[in-house]
Scaffold this motif. Sequence first.
Motif, PDB file in Angstrom:
ATOM      1  N   THR A 106     103.595  52.277 -15.887  1.00  0.00           N
ATOM      2  CA  THR A 106     103.173  50.871 -15.897  1.00  0.00           C
ATOM      3  C   THR A 106     103.306  50.283 -14.503  1.00  0.00           C
ATOM      4  O   THR A 106     104.362  50.409 -13.865  1.00  0.00           O
ATOM      5  N   ARG A 107     102.244  49.643 -14.042  1.00  0.00           N
ATOM      6  CA  ARG A 107     102.239  48.978 -12.746  1.00  0.00           C
ATOM      7  C   ARG A 107     101.770  47.540 -12.926  1.00  0.00           C
ATOM      8  O   ARG A 107     100.813  47.291 -13.649  1.00  0.00           O
ATOM      9  N   ILE A 108     102.430  46.637 -12.243  1.00  0.00           N
ATOM     10  CA  ILE A 108     102.118  45.214 -12.354  1.00  0.00           C
ATOM     11  C   ILE A 108     101.871  44.667 -10.960  1.00  0.00           C
ATOM     12  O   ILE A 108     102.727  44.790 -10.080  1.00  0.00           O
ATOM     13  N   LEU A 109     100.696  44.089 -10.754  1.00  0.00           N
ATOM     14  CA  LEU A 109     100.343  43.481  -9.472  1.00  0.00           C
ATOM     15  C   LEU A 109     100.053  42.007  -9.697  1.00  0.00           C
ATOM     16  O   LEU A 109      99.063  41.644 -10.339  1.00  0.00           O
ATOM     17  N   LEU A 110     100.916  41.152  -9.201  1.00  0.00           N
ATOM     18  CA  LEU A 110     100.734  39.705  -9.272  1.00  0.00           C
ATOM     19  C   LEU A 110     100.508  39.208  -7.854  1.00  0.00           C
ATOM     20  O   LEU A 110     101.383  39.330  -6.996  1.00  0.00           O
ATOM     21  N   TRP A 111      99.345  38.635  -7.616  1.00  0.00           N
ATOM     22  CA  TRP A 111      98.897  38.314  -6.254  1.00  0.00           C
ATOM     23  C   TRP A 111      98.148  36.995  -6.296  1.00  0.00           C
ATOM     24  O   TRP A 111      97.566  36.637  -7.329  1.00  0.00           O
ATOM     25  N   HIS A 272     101.761  36.638 -20.743  1.00  0.00           N
ATOM     26  CA  HIS A 272     102.131  38.055 -20.819  1.00  0.00           C
ATOM     27  C   HIS A 272     102.828  38.546 -19.552  1.00  0.00           C
ATOM     28  O   HIS A 272     103.763  39.358 -19.634  1.00  0.00           O
ATOM     29  N   TYR A 273     102.398  38.066 -18.393  1.00  0.00           N
ATOM     30  CA  TYR A 273     103.051  38.494 -17.162  1.00  0.00           C
ATOM     31  C   TYR A 273     104.513  38.068 -17.157  1.00  0.00           C
ATOM     32  O   TYR A 273     105.391  38.812 -16.700  1.00  0.00           O
ATOM     33  N   GLY A 274     104.778  36.873 -17.661  1.00  0.00           N
ATOM     34  CA  GLY A 274     106.152  36.405 -17.755  1.00  0.00           C
ATOM     35  C   GLY A 274     106.978  37.275 -18.690  1.00  0.00           C
ATOM     36  O   GLY A 274     108.150  37.557 -18.429  1.00  0.00           O
ATOM     37  N   VAL A 275     106.363  37.701 -19.795  1.00  0.00           N
ATOM     38  CA  VAL A 275     107.045  38.597 -20.735  1.00  0.00           C
ATOM     39  C   VAL A 275     107.412  39.907 -20.048  1.00  0.00           C
ATOM     40  O   VAL A 275     108.528  40.420 -20.192  1.00  0.00           O
ATOM     41  N   LEU A 276     106.474  40.453 -19.274  1.00  0.00           N
ATOM     42  CA  LEU A 276     106.717  41.725 -18.590  1.00  0.00           C
ATOM     43  C   LEU A 276     107.789  41.575 -17.514  1.00  0.00           C
ATOM     44  O   LEU A 276     108.650  42.452 -17.363  1.00  0.00           O
ATOM     45  N   LEU A 277     107.745  40.475 -16.773  1.00  0.00           N
ATOM     46  CA  LEU A 277     108.750  40.256 -15.732  1.00  0.00           C
ATOM     47  C   LEU A 277     110.135  40.093 -16.341  1.00  0.00           C
ATOM     48  O   LEU A 277     111.126  40.609 -15.814  1.00  0.00           O
ATOM     49  N   GLU A 278     110.215  39.366 -17.429  1.00  0.00           N
ATOM     50  CA  GLU A 278     111.501  39.182 -18.102  1.00  0.00           C
ATOM     51  C   GLU A 278     112.061  40.510 -18.587  1.00  0.00           C
ATOM     52  O   GLU A 278     113.264  40.747 -18.586  1.00  0.00           O
ATOM     53  N   LYS A 279     111.167  41.403 -18.953  1.00  0.00           N
ATOM     54  CA  LYS A 279     111.586  42.693 -19.511  1.00  0.00           C
ATOM     55  C   LYS A 279     111.970  43.701 -18.439  1.00  0.00           C
ATOM     56  O   LYS A 279     112.901  44.497 -18.623  1.00  0.00           O
ATOM     57  N   TYR A 280     111.249  43.677 -17.304  1.00  0.00           N
ATOM     58  CA  TYR A 280     111.416  44.753 -16.326  1.00  0.00           C
ATOM     59  C   TYR A 280     111.911  44.327 -14.952  1.00  0.00           C
ATOM     60  O   TYR A 280     112.393  45.174 -14.195  1.00  0.00           O
ATOM     61  N   LEU A 281     111.771  43.057 -14.588  1.00  0.00           N
ATOM     62  CA  LEU A 281     112.112  42.647 -13.232  1.00  0.00           C
ATOM     63  C   LEU A 281     113.574  42.231 -13.160  1.00  0.00           C
ATOM     64  O   LEU A 281     113.911  41.056 -13.132  1.00  0.00           O
ATOM     65  N   LYS A 282     114.435  43.215 -13.134  1.00  0.00           N
ATOM     66  CA  LYS A 282     115.866  42.979 -13.048  1.00  0.00           C
ATOM     67  C   LYS A 282     116.413  43.778 -11.879  1.00  0.00           C
ATOM     68  O   LYS A 282     116.178  44.972 -11.774  1.00  0.00           O
ATOM     69  N   THR A 311     114.580  52.865 -14.349  1.00  0.00           N
ATOM     70  CA  THR A 311     115.017  53.111 -15.729  1.00  0.00           C
ATOM     71  C   THR A 311     113.833  53.139 -16.688  1.00  0.00           C
ATOM     72  O   THR A 311     113.708  54.032 -17.524  1.00  0.00           O
ATOM     73  N   HIS A 312     112.952  52.156 -16.559  1.00  0.00           N
ATOM     74  CA  HIS A 312     111.792  52.055 -17.446  1.00  0.00           C
ATOM     75  C   HIS A 312     110.512  52.600 -16.810  1.00  0.00           C
ATOM     76  O   HIS A 312     109.449  52.536 -17.434  1.00  0.00           O
ATOM     77  N   HIS A 313     110.604  53.095 -15.578  1.00  0.00           N
ATOM     78  CA  HIS A 313     109.437  53.636 -14.866  1.00  0.00           C
ATOM     79  C   HIS A 313     108.310  52.604 -14.768  1.00  0.00           C
ATOM     80  O   HIS A 313     107.177  52.840 -15.191  1.00  0.00           O
ATOM     81  N   VAL A 314     108.666  51.463 -14.208  1.00  0.00           N
ATOM     82  CA  VAL A 314     107.719  50.362 -14.013  1.00  0.00           C
ATOM     83  C   VAL A 314     107.800  49.898 -12.562  1.00  0.00           C
ATOM     84  O   VAL A 314     108.894  49.675 -12.038  1.00  0.00           O
ATOM     85  N   ASP A 315     106.646  49.767 -11.903  1.00  0.00           N
ATOM     86  CA  ASP A 315     106.586  49.227 -10.543  1.00  0.00           C
ATOM     87  C   ASP A 315     105.954  47.846 -10.585  1.00  0.00           C
ATOM     88  O   ASP A 315     104.912  47.650 -11.236  1.00  0.00           O
ATOM     89  N   ILE A 316     106.565  46.898  -9.879  1.00  0.00           N
ATOM     90  CA  ILE A 316     106.101  45.506  -9.909  1.00  0.00           C
ATOM     91  C   ILE A 316     105.941  45.001  -8.477  1.00  0.00           C
ATOM     92  O   ILE A 316     106.905  44.969  -7.713  1.00  0.00           O
ATOM     93  N   LEU A 317     104.728  44.606  -8.126  1.00  0.00           N
ATOM     94  CA  LEU A 317     104.452  44.045  -6.799  1.00  0.00           C
ATOM     95  C   LEU A 317     104.076  42.576  -6.957  1.00  0.00           C
ATOM     96  O   LEU A 317     103.113  42.239  -7.650  1.00  0.00           O
TER      97      LEU A 317
END
Length: 430
Positions: A106-111, A272-282, A311-317
């Motif tokens: 999973t990759r998340i790009l917020l720009w 949804h982006y907020g949900v993902l950030l809350e879950k993975y951006l720690k 831990t969850h194999h998620v990259d967030i930019l």
Amino acid sequence: MRPGGGRSKGAAFENKVAKLVVQAFSKLGIDRIPISQLGVEVRRRSQRDLKWLAQYFLWDSQVASEQGTRPVEENFFLDPQYDCFAELFVKKDPNVPIKKLSPVKTRILLWPRGGAKSSYDHIDTVQWIINYPTIRILYLTAEASLSKGFTSEIKGFFTLREDEPTFFNLFFPEHCCLSKDMGAGNVFTTPEYKRKKSGRKEPTVFASSVGKTKAGWRFELIKADDAVSDRNSETAEQCSTISDKLFLAEKLLMPGGFYRDYVGTRYAEEEHYGVLLEKYLKTGNDPVTGLTSDDTEVLTGIGWVLTRNKTHHVDILVGKACQIKPEVEERLRAEGKPINYLEAGEAGCILLLPTQQPYAWLMGEFTQNEKVFEGQLNQNPRIASQRGFNRLSLIKATIPYNLLPRSGPVSQFWDLSFSQKKGSDFCVGS
């Protein structure tokens, strides 16, 4: 160095040499280009180097280039600020099975809005296709019209221009065809996919709005690009519905560890982006998730942060168009001045894309609508003026210890925050 400096001269030279090489091959026979020594190397690099693909090779077939009539120096992907995109997306190798390319699924790009994130995402799609001709890619957008627009842009790279062929036409002819043979609407299948005769019912690219996907279809890659918009995130109920639909759409991935890319900009805290950030951006020692600093890796640049959740194999930019420099914020606080972009001034702010989104333009957007500015340009849907507690209000409600009553009961209570969730992200004291 930004476009306009030494890199621009280098880009002009490289573009001129490339055109001379193409002219030479045209005299010998265009069909020999892909199998020539140069052709083999160009194809290899295109398949593996996303940064080079975006900066040079695909420029003459990008919408922004106006079919190659604008010089490559005007390509905004030459800006080194976009180099982090190539670090985020999957590094591809046609000799490696798709699902084994990366443990990160999973990759998340917020720009910032208008920052060309979708254009770069389409280039990543092109690279997937030239590496894996039978790949199936699902695009999810907020509206049907946007999904058709994205499909049209992707088709543009594969369109055969007989009179003035693009670099992509010359070096990857097996993937190209005339626009009349591409099909209409939001579906696109490359000629090479058709020649493989895999028997699969899914096309190479299928673009759909959220909730309109086809049950029973399967994909190796899902790109939720601008799947959240101002229209589908107006209320908490809408946000929850869209989020559920996006999670449900992930079930269309082939089982066994394939990929999902979320590309967009923020609109509301509950989307949804907020949900993902809350879950993975720690990051750091987090008492809620239990993650420690060993579980995350953080890379930073001018205005952007890339967090790898191991831990969850998620990259967030996450990229923010405008931020106040920490030392300037501290100075304004000490002087008792308002802490905002206007008070900080251009020299006191960190700008993510100063060429495309200069300070003067940003301040115009900020003055017009602070909430839209913070959400769509800074990935922060909660504006400062909406905070119930800030430093100034706390100072006004606090007295020095030497002014406390000399007699009578004195008590102090604090409820300390350990969460970033809405309504629970501040400390309360009395």
